[in-house]
Design an enzyme around this catalytic site. Structure first.
Site, mmCIF file in Angstrom:
data_model
loop_
_atom_site.group_PDB
_atom_site.id
_atom_site.type_symbol
_atom_site.label_atom_id
_atom_site.label_comp_id
_atom_site.label_asym_id
_atom_site.label_seq_id
_atom_site.Cartn_x
_atom_site.Cartn_y
_atom_site.Cartn_z
ATOM 1 C CB VAL A 101 -0.960 0.002 1.202
ATOM 2 C CG1 VAL A 101 -1.816 1.269 1.199
ATOM 3 C CG2 VAL A 101 -1.856 -1.228 1.177
ATOM 4 C CE LYS A 130 -7.629 -6.708 6.657
ATOM 5 N NZ LYS A 130 -6.409 -6.065 6.128
ATOM 6 C CD GLU A 164 -13.744 4.798 2.091
ATOM 7 O OE1 GLU A 164 -14.176 3.645 1.920
ATOM 8 O OE2 GLU A 164 -14.454 5.731 2.497
ATOM 9 C CB VAL A 219 -13.823 -1.447 4.789
ATOM 10 C CG1 VAL A 219 -14.915 -2.380 4.272
ATOM 11 C CG2 VAL A 219 -13.716 -1.561 6.303
ATOM 12 N N GLY A 238 -10.703 -1.885 -0.017
ATOM 13 C CA GLY A 238 -9.703 -1.285 -0.894
ATOM 14 C C GLY A 238 -10.154 -0.004 -1.551
ATOM 15 C CB ILE A 268 -15.205 -0.224 -2.846
ATOM 16 C CG1 ILE A 268 -14.901 -1.282 -3.912
ATOM 17 C CG2 ILE A 268 -16.685 0.114 -2.833
ATOM 18 C CD1 ILE A 268 -15.553 -2.621 -3.653
ATOM 19 C CD GLU A 290 0.526 -11.335 3.736
ATOM 20 O OE1 GLU A 290 1.741 -11.635 3.814
ATOM 21 O OE2 GLU A 290 0.114 -10.277 3.223
ATOM 22 C CE LYS A 333 -10.780 -6.257 4.458
ATOM 23 N NZ LYS A 333 -10.474 -7.001 3.212
ATOM 24 N N GLY A 367 -4.889 -4.459 -3.230
ATOM 25 C CA GLY A 367 -3.869 -4.145 -4.210
ATOM 26 C C GLY A 367 -3.237 -2.801 -3.952
#
Length: 423
Positions: free
Chosen positions: A14, A105, A129, A132, A134, A136, A190, A205, A302
């Site tokens: 990220v 999260k 934001e 939860v 990604g 959206i 992972e 989430k 992603g």
């Protein structure tokens, strides 16, 4: 043009996405804010690690205090994940008057209310934001765009890793473990995939969505959680033959007598909108008393999609700083409804009935299950010794009793493993 100075914690998936977006779209972002965004310092574990990013190494540090105590830094962005270290970083930063953006999260599903209270006390902005779904913008929609609604239900696919696995099992007729191993190699899981496979990631989430959607505090510990580790290719094939798909759903309901929060594998009819959400995509379905039904769809994880959500928070906070607008927080706890236990609920169930010998005819199966309090909605004879069954709505506690007593009526070759059905 003045600067908004940013301190970034974390340069993994990220964090790298955030740097790339600022590099490519920095002018657009600055034009919107009215000030230039300056990435002043990035805190990482290893400043000498090779990275495929164009960065001035002088802005890298391994000491958190270089950001936390820097009076010029306006906004701290935390994308390191985990709980303990991230909580300390955020709390110290808030106490030093810095505005906070996070994608964490794990942390906010447990301590969101506590951190929000600290932010209020210190008068700083706090947004998360990216925690939860990604890219959206679901939390902003709940907090702002749907403010004129009583949100009654939130349901969706919020874990892309498990959705990817279930999709490939369905489309390619693959076993769970085979897809899991490949998903690890592709970076969808992972090395320890338990948080995804056991439903914990989705539960975190779900807690955040319920808290913001219902203005009622919900934590991870409140969410009934069941993952996909027991889902077999045989389950998927039988569900397919009966006109259903299996998805891992997170569901929150705002009922008169309490809040329902749960994550579990669910059978969806093939024509349901969520049934067509495949691979690593996410989708969240909402029901509001004014807006009715609406659905949000997109990439749930992603580097760039999640980074985009962080940048959205960055722009919003920067504009509010510039315009001297007071903070408005995601967690607004007005209600105190109880969390309903799973045993207080009713569901339709799918299960396989594997009988050792002397398999009865369909009518006899209906009679036997009816005697045990289970009414059948659909029955499908799979082979000489197996039925696929979908029940009518049944109280959870009655279904548990049925599972305990069925062996007194039929000789089964395996225990009953149920999957709840969305009706």
């Amino acid at each position: 043009m003045e600067f908004i100075n940013i301190g970034l914690f974390g340069l993994g998936t990220v964090g790298s996405g955030i740097v790339e977006i600022l590099s490519k779209n920095g002018e657009i972002i600055s034009r919107e804010i009215g000030k230039k965004i300056k990435l002043k310092k990035i805190c990482v574990k290893d400043i000498n690690k090779k990275r495929n990013l164009k960065l001035d190494k002088s802005i890298l540090t391994s000491n958190p205090d270089d950001i936390i105590n820097d009076k010029e830094i306006d906004i701290v962005v935390e994308v390191i994940g985990g709980i303990d270290d991230a909580k300390k970083i955020i709390e110290k930063s808030i106490n030093n008057g810095k505005h906070i953006i996070s994608a964490n999260k794990d942390l906010f599903a447990l301590y969101g209310d506590e951190i929000t209270s600290l932010a209020k006390t210190n008068g700083v902005h706090l947004l998360f934001e990216a925690a939860v779904a990604g890219g959206i913008p679901i939390l902003k929609a709940l907090q702002n765009d749907l403010y004129g609604n009583n949100i009654m239900k939130i349901s969706g696919i919020v874990n892309g890793s498990t959705n990817y696995i279930l999709t490939r099992m369905d489309i390619e007729n693959l076993n769970l473990q085979d897809v899991v191993e490949e998903a690890k190699k592709l970076g969808f899981l992972e090395a320890d995939p338990s948080a995804d496979l056991e439903g914990l990631d989705a539960a975190r989430k779900c807690a955040i969505l319920a808290t913001i959607g219902f203005n009622n505090l919900v934590t991870t510990n409140d969410v009934y959680t069941c993952g996909i580790t027991d889902i077999s290719l045989e389950d998927i094939k039988i569900a397919r033959n009966m006109g259903y798909k299996i998805k891992l759903l997170a569901t929150a309901e705002n009922r008169k007598n309490g809040i329902v929060v749960m994550v579990h594998p669910t059978l969806l009819k093939n024509n349901h909108a969520l049934a067509s959400v495949d691979y690593e995509l996410n989708s969240v379905y909402l029901e509001g008393d004014m807006v009715g039904e609406t659905m949000f769809y997109g990439k749930g994880a992603g580097s760039l999609p999640t980074g985009s959500a962080v940048i959205g928070d960055l722009v919003l906070i920067s504009k509010k700083i510039t315009e001297k607008i007071s903070p408005d927080y995601s967690y607004k706890i007005y209600n105190n409804k109880p969390i309903l236990d799973i045993d207080q609920l009713s569901f339709s169930y799918f299960f396989r009935l594997n009988i050792k010998e002397n398999i009865p005819e369909e009518n006899k199966i209906r009679d036997i299950l009816g005697d045990l309090g289970i009414k059948i909605d659909m029955i499908n004879k799979i082979n000489q010794n197996q039925y696929g069954i979908i029940t009518k709505e049944t109280p959870e506690i009655d279904f548990k009793n049925f599972k305990n007593s069925i062996n007194n009526k039929l000789s089964l070759s395996s225990k009953i493993k149920e999957i709840r059905v969305l009706v």
